[in-house]
Design a protein around this motif. Structure first.
Motif, PDB file in Angstrom:
ATOM      1  N   ALA A  22       5.545  11.933   2.628  1.00 15.49           N
ATOM      2  CA  ALA A  22       5.752  10.906   3.663  1.00 15.49           C
ATOM      3  C   ALA A  22       4.452  10.401   4.292  1.00 15.49           C
ATOM      4  CB  ALA A  22       6.710  11.410   4.750  1.00 15.49           C
ATOM      5  N   ILE A  23       3.691   9.663   3.485  1.00 16.44           N
ATOM      6  CA  ILE A  23       2.456   9.069   4.009  1.00 16.44           C
ATOM      7  C   ILE A  23       2.648   7.556   4.056  1.00 16.44           C
ATOM      8  CG2 ILE A  23      -0.035   8.837   3.721  1.00 16.44           C
ATOM      9  CD1 ILE A  23       0.190  11.265   1.774  1.00 16.44           C
ATOM     10  N   ASP A  24       2.421   6.992   5.235  1.00 18.24           N
ATOM     11  CA  ASP A  24       2.562   5.548   5.407  1.00 18.24           C
ATOM     12  C   ASP A  24       1.162   4.938   5.437  1.00 18.24           C
ATOM     13  OD1 ASP A  24       3.327   3.016   5.983  1.00 18.24           O
ATOM     14  OD2 ASP A  24       4.226   3.458   7.937  1.00 18.24           O
ATOM     15  N   PHE A  25       0.856   4.165   4.399  1.00 19.08           N
ATOM     16  CA  PHE A  25      -0.463   3.548   4.346  1.00 19.08           C
ATOM     17  C   PHE A  25      -0.435   2.195   5.071  1.00 19.08           C
ATOM     18  CE2 PHE A  25      -0.650   6.451   0.728  1.00 19.08           C
ATOM     19  CZ  PHE A  25      -1.878   7.046   0.936  1.00 19.08           C
ATOM     20  N   GLY A  26      -1.487   1.949   5.848  1.00 18.37           N
ATOM     21  CA  GLY A  26      -1.599   0.674   6.560  1.00 18.37           C
ATOM     22  C   GLY A  26      -2.159  -0.411   5.649  1.00 18.37           C
ATOM     23  N   GLU A  27      -2.438  -1.537   6.215  1.00 18.52           N
ATOM     24  CA  GLU A  27      -2.865  -2.687   5.396  1.00 18.52           C
ATOM     25  C   GLU A  27      -4.181  -2.465   4.658  1.00 18.52           C
ATOM     26  OE1 GLU A  27      -2.745  -6.423   7.403  1.00 18.52           O
ATOM     27  OE2 GLU A  27      -0.586  -6.219   7.785  1.00 18.52           O
ATOM     28  N   GLY A  28      -5.091  -1.775   5.278  1.00 16.98           N
ATOM     29  CA  GLY A  28      -6.389  -1.550   4.630  1.00 16.98           C
ATOM     30  C   GLY A  28      -6.397  -0.345   3.706  1.00 16.98           C
ATOM     31  N   GLY A  29      -5.250   0.222   3.466  1.00 15.98           N
ATOM     32  CA  GLY A  29      -5.186   1.400   2.606  1.00 15.98           C
ATOM     33  C   GLY A  29      -5.464   2.688   3.364  1.00 15.98           C
ATOM     34  N   GLU A  30      -5.612   2.577   4.703  1.00 16.65           N
ATOM     35  CA  GLU A  30      -5.820   3.784   5.512  1.00 16.65           C
ATOM     36  C   GLU A  30      -4.472   4.424   5.833  1.00 16.65           C
ATOM     37  OE1 GLU A  30      -8.902   4.907   6.367  1.00 16.65           O
ATOM     38  OE2 GLU A  30      -9.543   3.264   5.060  1.00 16.65           O
ATOM     39  N   VAL A  31      -4.494   5.725   6.121  1.00 18.40           N
ATOM     40  CA  VAL A  31      -3.244   6.395   6.487  1.00 18.40           C
ATOM     41  C   VAL A  31      -2.850   5.944   7.893  1.00 18.40           C
ATOM     42  CG1 VAL A  31      -2.127   8.633   6.918  1.00 18.40           C
ATOM     43  CG2 VAL A  31      -3.789   8.409   5.064  1.00 18.40           C
ATOM     44  N   ALA A  32      -1.695   5.295   7.992  1.00 22.47           N
ATOM     45  CA  ALA A  32      -1.243   4.801   9.293  1.00 22.47           C
ATOM     46  C   ALA A  32      -0.477   5.901  10.044  1.00 22.47           C
ATOM     47  CB  ALA A  32      -0.365   3.575   9.110  1.00 22.47           C
ATOM     48  N   ARG A  33       0.347   6.611   9.330  1.00 25.54           N
ATOM     49  CA  ARG A  33       1.078   7.731   9.942  1.00 25.54           C
ATOM     50  C   ARG A  33       1.556   8.661   8.848  1.00 25.54           C
ATOM     51  NH1 ARG A  33       6.918   4.935  11.579  1.00 25.54           N
ATOM     52  NH2 ARG A  33       6.869   3.453   9.839  1.00 25.54           N
TER      53      ARG A  33
ATOM     54  N   LEU B 120      -0.528   6.374  -5.903  1.00 25.14           N
ATOM     55  CA  LEU B 120      -1.223   6.366  -4.609  1.00 25.14           C
ATOM     56  C   LEU B 120      -2.046   5.087  -4.447  1.00 25.14           C
ATOM     57  CD1 LEU B 120      -2.195  10.114  -4.426  1.00 25.14           C
ATOM     58  CD2 LEU B 120      -1.107   8.860  -2.553  1.00 25.14           C
ATOM     59  N   GLU B 121      -2.642   4.669  -5.556  1.00 29.29           N
ATOM     60  CA  GLU B 121      -3.447   3.452  -5.502  1.00 29.29           C
ATOM     61  C   GLU B 121      -2.565   2.236  -5.162  1.00 29.29           C
ATOM     62  OE1 GLU B 121      -6.736   1.575  -8.434  1.00 29.29           O
ATOM     63  OE2 GLU B 121      -6.269   3.688  -8.760  1.00 29.29           O
ATOM     64  N   ILE B 122      -1.394   2.194  -5.787  1.00 33.60           N
ATOM     65  CA  ILE B 122      -0.466   1.081  -5.505  1.00 33.60           C
ATOM     66  C   ILE B 122      -0.029   1.133  -4.033  1.00 33.60           C
ATOM     67  CG2 ILE B 122       1.827   0.098  -6.044  1.00 33.60           C
ATOM     68  CD1 ILE B 122       1.402   1.059  -8.962  1.00 33.60           C
ATOM     69  N   ALA B 123       0.275   2.349  -3.571  1.00 33.93           N
ATOM     70  CA  ALA B 123       0.716   2.498  -2.173  1.00 33.93           C
ATOM     71  C   ALA B 123      -0.368   2.017  -1.214  1.00 33.93           C
ATOM     72  CB  ALA B 123       1.067   3.951  -1.896  1.00 33.93           C
ATOM     73  N   LYS B 124      -1.612   2.376  -1.505  1.00 29.90           N
ATOM     74  CA  LYS B 124      -2.727   1.963  -0.636  1.00 29.90           C
ATOM     75  C   LYS B 124      -2.915   0.446  -0.692  1.00 29.90           C
ATOM     76  CE  LYS B 124      -5.337   6.254  -1.051  1.00 29.90           C
ATOM     77  NZ  LYS B 124      -6.453   6.916  -1.741  1.00 29.90           N
ATOM     78  N   LYS B 125      -2.838  -0.085  -1.897  1.00 33.67           N
ATOM     79  CA  LYS B 125      -3.067  -1.521  -2.080  1.00 33.67           C
ATOM     80  C   LYS B 125      -2.015  -2.351  -1.352  1.00 33.67           C
ATOM     81  CE  LYS B 125      -4.463  -4.764  -5.531  1.00 33.67           C
ATOM     82  NZ  LYS B 125      -5.238  -4.825  -6.748  1.00 33.67           N
ATOM     83  N   LEU B 126      -0.779  -1.881  -1.415  1.00 30.70           N
ATOM     84  CA  LEU B 126       0.317  -2.664  -0.823  1.00 30.70           C
ATOM     85  C   LEU B 126       0.650  -2.235   0.602  1.00 30.70           C
ATOM     86  CD1 LEU B 126       2.778  -2.730  -3.878  1.00 30.70           C
ATOM     87  CD2 LEU B 126       1.198  -4.529  -3.177  1.00 30.70           C
ATOM     88  N   GLY B 127      -0.036  -1.195   1.092  1.00 33.59           N
ATOM     89  CA  GLY B 127       0.324  -0.675   2.413  1.00 33.59           C
ATOM     90  C   GLY B 127       1.738  -0.113   2.413  1.00 33.59           C
TER      91      GLY B 127
END
Lengths: 158, 429
Positions: free
Chosen positions: B312-323, B102-109
């Motif tokens: 299916a969580i799409d993280f945005g650039e700042g690590g926020e949930v985009a969709r 999850l941390e990697i996903a947030k970091k890389l969006g």
């Protein structure tokens, strides 16, 4: 209750016996002989006319085929097929004797003891000490819980 | 004999049996006690000739062995140059590895997704939304005098479910085990589980909603006026209703037969309506999904905590949930992603071909201990420890109990764990 493979009934055996109630076997009737045969108390050879009289030869062959699986059975008539067993441990926990030997088993917890009737080893159940089974004397109880709750049909009791 | 009398936690399924005794000989497990055949195969794979041993890098259509450091730095390069990585798998990874994922996903969006969608992601999400949570298996062991398996077949899948917890043990309120417990099974075919059940409810395929609606109707005091319900004769149906009404404590375990039989969401919603109704009628009724992979529940809960959805969580650039994807299938088919990091999963074998082809066409990094189909087509393959055998950490059992894995001392360190690889990877990003 659970569906089981077809069991041999005393009547099936009786129908292939001489049906003369000659008592040479020591039992009062052929049906008593058949019943005790399935309980493992006597053997086919204990019926002399069956082997003596050629007119029973065909029936004798049929009986031998019918009773062949019993030769693979242990004394209480329990057979555990390791190829079918999945190691679920239902027999280990459902067996009242296993639980009386090791009370932790009553809580579903595996305990490695070699004085049990059933123990699961390397993914398969094993029968260790069948003489403790309640089907043996002195109880001689027709307990079949291990067979009844065996998912895979690996355990069969004659 | 070394290792005599020690126990390990089996990671063969989400029961996480913690009583597996083992014996070792010459550094190899020689005996395993109380383990079912699924668990046995998993533990013994650590010693299999097929087990992956060296990190592999794909070049010109074939693999070459590389060092772990080289494989990790190549993987970091792939992820860094990717616009939107997909991080997939997780139900066969420890809680610690999932956190890092999850941390990697947030970091890389990136997109965080996994097998939660083909399993009980939605049902756990709904149970939590309804405030029902997941009851403890020990509670079932001690109290349930009626156990129902609905579209679930522990007789083939969770082999020790009945013998370890739900049916055969003797509990406080069920002192004689199976003699005091009623066992019912709802399924569309005569499974191993249905075979040993007292109440066998064989319904028509897709008949779950009809049966659930009829049960709800009966419990609401509106009797059914039909000769059969979902293929079950009315008499059998009414007998089942009586058992539900009479038994003080019913535990219902449901499987993919209920949640993935065409009307999954509708079924799960009706199912929880039934559970609520039984509780309102003065009975205790609990429900639990039969999560499959050993840390399916951990993956769902971590996903819910991080992004509000079970998959299916799409993280945005700042690590926020985009969709958030309502359906992971749609997300995997239509969302953009241009690289994939796959942990303990084999999507090329299990997903629809359109998705499998998409994953195959992008740079892929696989962490696994076996050369799966996905690994065979990957660009970078990193062999990892067999969890629970060669590496520790924590996993969440099907009832949300967090279990500490207890790997075999002498085997720890032979291969890096998912957690160690992901940690090194994260540090390079």
């Amino acid at each position: 209750m659970s569906e089981k493979s077809k069991k041999l009934s005393p009547l099936e055996v009786y129908n292939l016996l001489p049906k003369t109630n000659c008592k040479e076997c020591g039992y009062p009737s052929c049906i008593a002989f058949a019943t005790n045969l399935l309980l493992g108390k006597n053997k086919l050879e204990d019926c002399p006319p069956l082997f003596r009289d050629p007119k029973y030869a065909a029936n004798l062959e049929k009986l031998k085929t019918l009773l062949k699986p019993m030769e693979e059975m242990a004394e209480t008539g329990i057979k555990l097929d390791p190829d079918k067993c999945t190691g679920c441990g239902n027999c280990v926990v459902v067996c009242p004797v296993n639980v009386s030997i090791e009370p932790k088993i009553a809580k579903g917890i595996g305990v490695k003891r070699f004085d049990l009737i059933f123990l699961v080893e390397n993914g398969k159940a094993k029968i260790l000490d069948l003489e403790k089974c309640r089907r043996f004397p002195p109880e001689r109880i027709n307990c079949r819980v291990c067979e009844e709750y065996c998912y895979s049909g690996a355990i069969e009791i004659f | 004999m070394e290792g005599l009398g020690q126990t390990l936690v089996c990671t063969g399924c989400s029961l996480l049996c913690d009583d597996i005794e083992y014996e070792m000989e010459d550094g190899v497990v020689s005996k395993l006690y109380h383990i079912c055949m699924h668990g046995y195969d998993k533990v013994m794979f650590a010693f299999s000739p097929q087990r992956l041993k060296a990190p592999l890098l794909s070049s010109n259509g074939s693999f070459r062995e590389v060092s772990l450091d080289e494989a990790i730095s190549k993987a970091a390069e792939v992820l860094k140059s990717s616009k939107k990585p997909l991080l997939y798998g997780w139900s066969c990874a420890t809680n610690e590895a999932i956190d890092l994922g999850l941390e990697i996903a947030k970091k890389l969006g990136g997109i965080f997704d996994g097998t939660m969608w083909i399993c009980h992601g939605y049902s756990i999400y709904l149970a939590k939304k309804l405030g029902m949570g997941l009851p403890k298996l020990e509670e079932v062991l001690n109290n349930a005098d009626h156990v129902v398996f609905w579209g679930a077949n522990p007789g083939d899948n969770h082999l020790r479910h009945m013998s370890r917890y739900a049916v055969f043990p003797r509990g406080e309120r069920v002192p004689r085990g199976i003699e005091t417990r009623m066992l019912s099974a709802v399924d569309i075919r005569m499974t191993s589980t249905v075979k040993v059940a007292m109440n066998k409810l064989l319904i028509n395929p897709g008949g779950d909603a009809e049966l659930l609606s009829a049960l709800i109707s009966e419990l609401e005091g509106k009797p059914i006026q039909r000769e059969e319900v979902a293929g079950i004769p009315l008499k059998t149906f009414l007998e089942f209703v009586d058992v539900l009404k009479q038994r003080p404590y019913t535990a219902i375990f449901y499987g993919l037969g209920l949640t993935h039989s065409g009307k999954g969401k509708e079924n799960v919603e009706l199912f929880y309506r039934l559970v609520q109704l039984l509780n309102q009628n003065g009975k205790s009724c609990i429900a639990m999904p039969m999560a499959g992979h050993y840390n399916m529940v951990g993956a769902v809960i971590k996903s819910l905590d991080a992004g509000g959805g079970p998959f299916a969580i799409d993280f945005g650039e700042g690590g926020e949930v985009a969709r958030r994807g309502e359906s992971a299938l749609d997300a995997l088919l239509s969302w953009e992603y241009d690289s994939a990091l796959i942990v303990g999963s084999d999507p090329l074998s299990s997903l629809p071909s359109e998705i499998a082809q998409r994953i195959r066409s992008i740079p892929t990094i696989v962490l696994d201990y076996r050369l799966s189909l996905t690994a065979k087509h990957a660009d970078i393959v990193i062999p990892v420890a067999v969890p629970g055998v060669e590496s520790g950490g924590h996993a969440t059992r099907m009832d949300e109990e967090v279990v500490t894995l207890s790997p075999i001392g002498g085997l720890v360190g032979r291969f890096p764990s998912d957690e160690e690889v992901l940690d090194k990877l994260l540090k390079q990003l």
